[in-house]
Design an enzyme around this catalytic site. Structure first.
Site, PDB file in Angstrom:
ATOM      1  N   ARG A  71       0.886  -1.171  -0.081  1.00 39.55           N
ATOM      2  CA  ARG A  71       0.008  -0.007  -0.137  1.00 39.55           C
ATOM      3  C   ARG A  71       1.037   1.259   0.277  1.00 39.55           C
ATOM      4  O   ARG A  71       1.841   1.213   0.544  1.00 39.55           O
ATOM      5  CB  ARG A  71      -0.803   0.094   1.087  1.00 39.55           C
ATOM      6  CG  ARG A  71      -2.134  -0.973   1.373  1.00 39.55           C
ATOM      7  CD  ARG A  71      -3.101  -0.362   0.005  1.00 39.55           C
ATOM      8  NE  ARG A  71      -4.357  -1.376  -0.050  1.00 39.55           N
ATOM      9  CZ  ARG A  71      -4.534  -2.317  -0.803  1.00 39.55           C
ATOM     10  NH1 ARG A  71      -3.543  -2.676  -1.831  1.00 39.55           N
ATOM     11  NH2 ARG A  71      -5.688  -2.939  -0.859  1.00 39.55           N
ATOM     12  N   HIS A 111      -1.195  -0.118  -9.869  1.00 40.94           N
ATOM     13  CA  HIS A 111      -1.975  -1.137  -9.176  1.00 40.94           C
ATOM     14  C   HIS A 111      -2.437  -2.254  -9.703  1.00 40.94           C
ATOM     15  O   HIS A 111      -3.683  -2.570  -9.856  1.00 40.94           O
ATOM     16  CB  HIS A 111      -3.191  -0.380  -8.350  1.00 40.94           C
ATOM     17  CG  HIS A 111      -3.760  -1.022  -7.094  1.00 40.94           C
ATOM     18  ND1 HIS A 111      -4.048  -0.623  -6.099  1.00 40.94           N
ATOM     19  CD2 HIS A 111      -3.845  -2.416  -6.898  1.00 40.94           C
ATOM     20  CE1 HIS A 111      -4.407  -1.032  -5.077  1.00 40.94           C
ATOM     21  NE2 HIS A 111      -4.235  -2.468  -5.506  1.00 40.94           N
TER      22      HIS A 111
HETATM   23  P1  NAP Z   1      -2.017 -10.506   5.624  1.00 38.69           P
HETATM   24  O1  NAP Z   1      -2.351 -11.848   5.367  1.00 38.69           O
HETATM   25  O2  NAP Z   1      -3.255  -9.853   6.519  1.00 38.69           O
HETATM   26  O3  NAP Z   1      -0.707 -10.206   6.206  1.00 38.69           O
HETATM   27  C1  NAP Z   1      -0.154  -9.191   6.597  1.00 38.69           C
HETATM   28  C2  NAP Z   1       1.050  -9.327   7.247  1.00 38.69           C
HETATM   29  O4  NAP Z   1       1.423  -7.920   7.759  1.00 38.69           O
HETATM   30  C3  NAP Z   1       1.271 -10.385   8.373  1.00 38.69           C
HETATM   31  O5  NAP Z   1       2.439 -11.084   8.251  1.00 38.69           O
HETATM   32  C4  NAP Z   1       1.504  -9.363   9.734  1.00 38.69           C
HETATM   33  O6  NAP Z   1       1.931  -9.888  10.646  1.00 38.69           O
HETATM   34  C5  NAP Z   1       1.943  -8.186   8.978  1.00 38.69           C
HETATM   35  N1  NAP Z   1       1.823  -6.908   9.786  1.00 38.69           N
HETATM   36  C6  NAP Z   1       0.679  -6.197   9.886  1.00 38.69           C
HETATM   37  N2  NAP Z   1       0.982  -5.317  10.773  1.00 38.69           N
HETATM   38  C7  NAP Z   1       2.249  -5.202  11.025  1.00 38.69           C
HETATM   39  C8  NAP Z   1       3.150  -4.443  12.023  1.00 38.69           C
HETATM   40  N3  NAP Z   1       2.701  -3.418  12.713  1.00 38.69           N
HETATM   41  N4  NAP Z   1       4.574  -4.639  12.052  1.00 38.69           N
HETATM   42  C9  NAP Z   1       5.115  -5.817  11.350  1.00 38.69           C
HETATM   43  N5  NAP Z   1       4.140  -6.766  10.593  1.00 38.69           N
HETATM   44  C10 NAP Z   1       2.988  -6.365  10.372  1.00 38.69           C
HETATM   45  O7  NAP Z   1      -2.399  -9.666   4.199  1.00 38.69           O
HETATM   46  P2  NAP Z   1      -1.892 -10.149   2.908  1.00 38.69           P
HETATM   47  O8  NAP Z   1      -3.141 -11.095   2.299  1.00 38.69           O
HETATM   48  O9  NAP Z   1      -0.621 -11.107   2.933  1.00 38.69           O
HETATM   49  O10 NAP Z   1      -1.647  -9.095   2.054  1.00 38.69           O
HETATM   50  C11 NAP Z   1      -1.009  -7.950   2.172  1.00 38.69           C
HETATM   51  C12 NAP Z   1      -1.362  -6.520   1.738  1.00 38.69           C
HETATM   52  O11 NAP Z   1      -1.038  -6.614   0.415  1.00 38.69           O
HETATM   53  C13 NAP Z   1      -2.721  -5.983   1.733  1.00 38.69           C
HETATM   54  O12 NAP Z   1      -3.201  -5.773   2.943  1.00 38.69           O
HETATM   55  C14 NAP Z   1      -2.805  -5.087   0.432  1.00 38.69           C
HETATM   56  O13 NAP Z   1      -2.783  -3.895   1.192  1.00 38.69           O
HETATM   57  C15 NAP Z   1      -1.855  -5.408  -0.244  1.00 38.69           C
HETATM   58  N6  NAP Z   1      -2.291  -6.067  -1.753  1.00 38.69           N
HETATM   59  C16 NAP Z   1      -1.963  -5.537  -2.811  1.00 38.69           C
HETATM   60  C17 NAP Z   1      -2.407  -5.814  -4.027  1.00 38.69           C
HETATM   61  C18 NAP Z   1      -1.853  -5.263  -5.386  1.00 38.69           C
HETATM   62  O14 NAP Z   1      -2.536  -5.405  -6.200  1.00 38.69           O
HETATM   63  N7  NAP Z   1      -0.985  -4.346  -5.263  1.00 38.69           N
HETATM   64  C19 NAP Z   1      -3.206  -7.156  -4.056  1.00 38.69           C
HETATM   65  C20 NAP Z   1      -3.679  -7.478  -3.019  1.00 38.69           C
HETATM   66  C21 NAP Z   1      -3.065  -7.191  -1.641  1.00 38.69           C
HETATM   67  P3  NAP Z   1       1.339 -10.999  11.454  1.00 38.69           P
HETATM   68  O15 NAP Z   1       1.649 -12.255  10.645  1.00 38.69           O
HETATM   69  O16 NAP Z   1       2.180 -11.228  12.799  1.00 38.69           O
HETATM   70  O17 NAP Z   1      -0.180 -11.024  11.787  1.00 38.69           O
END
Ligand code: NAP
Length: 312
Positions: A227, A275
């Site tokens: 993001r 994006h």
């Molecule tokens: P997710 O499964 O919720 O994983 C989030 C990760 O970030 C987890 O490992 C979490 O730690 C870690 N995290 C959250 N807060 C943190 C903090 N304060 N300090 C350190 N680590 C932290 O999310 P996801 O499905 O992998 O997706 C990640 C992001 O990718 C989405 O939120 C979205 O913004 C982005 N995205 C972008 C696209 C694009 O097309 N560009 C598409 C899809 C998603 P824990 O494991 O300890 O909870």
């Protein structure tokens, strides 16, 4: 009983889901009617299938709704909505993960191999600069959730020394994991390519700022498909100017579409992608939606439920 599902998402998404959702619901044995009607009585809606849109911002009248099922992985635009008292599930979908893996691996390899020099031409110079082997390069993935973990595992499988960082401690085969603020500093000091796959929450905003960018080795590369708010833009631009950061490949921005005058567009050491890193795929996403409805109807725990307090 026939369930009522409200599909509340931008119009462009409807044609694909109009095809995919009935197939997935039937396969899960769910009898449902899908409506898009803005005038549908809110108190009759059992589930809301949701992507951010202007038409639905007040969830208060949906008194019967058992869950709001997001089509997006990132939920920052809905999670702090004070009217949302229903459980919220985010999207975790194979199509999304595979798309993100392809994007991340492609951009890591571009920078690892120094492909730009050859694509843009060497002007007749026979400069034999041989890139290091993957095993001699360190790549870090910030965020080890559904997408980060999948991408980090793919990077490790290519032979890179792979570091990962998350909020809670983790053990993942082939990845050196760290957590918490000190863990972040250690990871950044050791890595030449950083991939940011954190959610946008108050705690992750500006994870890469002047202070943390300064920890990276000179010439390091940043790849951000997470993001826009994860990066302090002014600090990044300044680090790019000074050469401290060699290149930034950015897929997400604080304002999207990225405004025409934004300095990222014309910066020689920034690659802007609009994006497109990973898109939810309707067929697989519909299966996830149907499974969550099935679970909810049978009293089983929902998949991928958002922790509203943590914001992801
Ligand atoms: P997710 O499964 O919720 O994983 C989030 C990760 O970030 C987890 O490992 C979490 O730690 C870690 N995290 C959250 N807060 C943190 C903090 N304060 N300090 C350190 N680590 C932290 O999310 P996801 O499905 O992998 O997706 C990640 C992001 O990718 C989405 O939120 C979205 O913004 C982005 N995205 C972008 C696209 C694009 O097309 N560009 C598409 C899809 C998603 P824990 O494991 O300890 O909870």
């Amino acid at each position: 009983m026939t369930l009522t599902l409200l599909f509340s998402a931008p119009d462009r998404l409807w044609p694909a889901y109009r095809e995919a959702l009935p197939v997935a619901l039937a396969a899960a044995g769910i009898d449902a009617r899908i409506t898009r009607a803005a005038d549908e009585a809110p108190e009759a809606v059992d589930y809301i299938i949701y992507a951010p849109n202007e038409a639905l911002t007040d969830f208060t009248p949906f008194t019967r709704t058992k869950a709001v099922l997001s089509l997006w992985a990132g939920v920052e635009r809905i999670v702090s909505n004070p009217t949302l008292t229903q459980p919220l599930c985010r999207m975790v979908d194979d199509g999304l993960a595979l798309g993100m893996r392809d994007y991340v691996v492609g951009h890591v390899m571009r920078h690892h191999l120094g492909m730009d020099a050859h694509i843009h031409g060497l002007d007749g110079r026979w400069d034999q600069v041989v890139p290091p082997l993957a095993r001699d390069r360190t790549v870090a993935v910030l965020g080890l959730g559904a997408l980060g973990q999948f991408c980090a595992t793919a990077i490790a499988a290519l032979g890179f020394e792979t570091l990962g960082w998350s909020r809670s401690p983790k053990e993942i085969t082939g990845i050196t994991c760290a957590h918490g603020p000190d863990g972040l500093h250690d990871v950044l000091r050791r890595t030449e390519i950083v991939v940011t796959l954190l959610p946008n929450t108050p705690a992750t905003e500006n994870t890469l700022d002047a202070r943390t960018l300064a920890l990276l080795p000179g010439g390091a590369v940043i790849i951000n498909p997470g993001r826009g708010a994860l990066i302090d833009d002014a600090a990044l631009l300044s680090a790019l100017e000074s050469g401290r950061i060699g290149h930034a490949t950015l897929d997400v921005f604080r304002t999207e579409p990225l405004p025409a005058p934004h300095p990222y567009w014309a910066h020689p050491r920034v690659t802007v992608t609009p994006h497109i890193a990973a898109e939810t795929r309707p067929a697989t996403a519909s299966t996830v939606i149907a499974e969550n409805i099935r679970r909810s109807q049978t009293g089983a725990p929902l998949l991928h439920e958002v922790d509203k307090k943590a914001g992801y």
